[in-house]
Design a protein around this motif. Sequence first.
Motif, PDB file in Angstrom:
ATOM      1  N   SER A  46       0.199  -1.609  -8.350  1.00  0.00           N
ATOM      2  CA  SER A  46       0.475  -0.755  -7.202  1.00  0.00           C
ATOM      3  C   SER A  46       0.139  -1.488  -5.912  1.00  0.00           C
ATOM      4  O   SER A  46      -0.575  -2.476  -5.913  1.00  0.00           O
ATOM      5  CB  SER A  46      -0.342   0.541  -7.309  1.00  0.00           C
ATOM      6  N   GLY A  47       0.659  -0.957  -4.819  1.00  0.00           N
ATOM      7  CA  GLY A  47       0.389  -1.564  -3.529  1.00  0.00           C
ATOM      8  C   GLY A  47       1.675  -1.893  -2.800  1.00  0.00           C
ATOM      9  O   GLY A  47       2.767  -1.445  -3.180  1.00  0.00           O
ATOM     10  N   LEU A  48       1.563  -2.673  -1.751  1.00  0.00           N
ATOM     11  CA  LEU A  48       2.711  -3.068  -0.940  1.00  0.00           C
ATOM     12  C   LEU A  48       3.685  -3.897  -1.766  1.00  0.00           C
ATOM     13  O   LEU A  48       3.306  -4.947  -2.303  1.00  0.00           O
ATOM     14  CB  LEU A  48       2.239  -3.880   0.264  1.00  0.00           C
ATOM     15  N   PRO A  49       4.949  -3.484  -1.898  1.00  0.00           N
ATOM     16  CA  PRO A  49       5.915  -4.297  -2.649  1.00  0.00           C
ATOM     17  C   PRO A  49       6.171  -5.635  -1.943  1.00  0.00           C
ATOM     18  O   PRO A  49       6.473  -5.659  -0.751  1.00  0.00           O
ATOM     19  CB  PRO A  49       7.180  -3.431  -2.655  1.00  0.00           C
ATOM     20  N   LEU A  50       6.024  -6.727  -2.687  1.00  0.00           N
ATOM     21  CA  LEU A  50       6.309  -8.067  -2.173  1.00  0.00           C
ATOM     22  C   LEU A  50       7.390  -8.678  -3.050  1.00  0.00           C
ATOM     23  O   LEU A  50       7.134  -9.090  -4.180  1.00  0.00           O
ATOM     24  CB  LEU A  50       5.064  -8.947  -2.193  1.00  0.00           C
TER      25      LEU A  50
END
Length: 251
Positions: A19-23
């Motif tokens: 999870s988290g900011l998509p990079l």
Amino acid sequence: MTSVEVTSKWLPFKTQSGSGLPLFCLPHAGGGASAFRTWLGQVPGVAVLPVQPPGREARFREPPHQHMEPLVTALADLVLGEAGDRPYAVYGHSLGALVAFELVREIRRQNAPLPTRLIVSGCSAPGHPFDDGPPVTGMTRPQLVRMLRDLGGTPEWLLADESFVDMILPAVQADFSVKETYEYRPEPPLDIPLTVLASTEDPRASHDAQSRWRQQTTKEFDLHTLVGGHFEVFEQSTITHKYLAQALHLP
């Protein structure tokens, strides 16, 4: 084919990305999503999404893209569909850096939400002269293997495997066709921050040529230097992950 099936082809490690900011991570010429597999879960607060273009790894039976425009059009659909209304970032290495740059410009042309930051490595700034040597699209098989050996990043035992070489060469040739047929068209600089990870001994992109990426943004520009060659962002992945976290303003 459903949108879920399309996404799973382009983003084969999505379920492992965390999870988290998509990079969204775009690979080098001939490379695939597995180049970033060891990055999964290694950047806190970031969902690393390795992108799998057609023509390699699990998609090796599909024809690879040979020109920039259709490739970035397909990628724009993928990125915007996957990100939705969430913030996201884009990273590209080598050819992937150039593709990432044109992807962001295509998204801007569509008046769609831009990424929070563009991160690139192993690539001369767009619009500046570079010398990659003889055109790859015209090379013989031995010349292609020699080029891959000189560039590094591919273990010698794999280059000595005829079946492996047979599998990767079509993607390598197609990817270099994307680069060698690419024509830079001047447009206004991007209104997003830009980070460059440059190596000191990169035979494909001098440190000076990479520093000129600063001309492609009106926002914050960061240049970090790794000691080593073209694939140093992978060989020194711990340092790379630290720079990625800094660029994305994560603790």
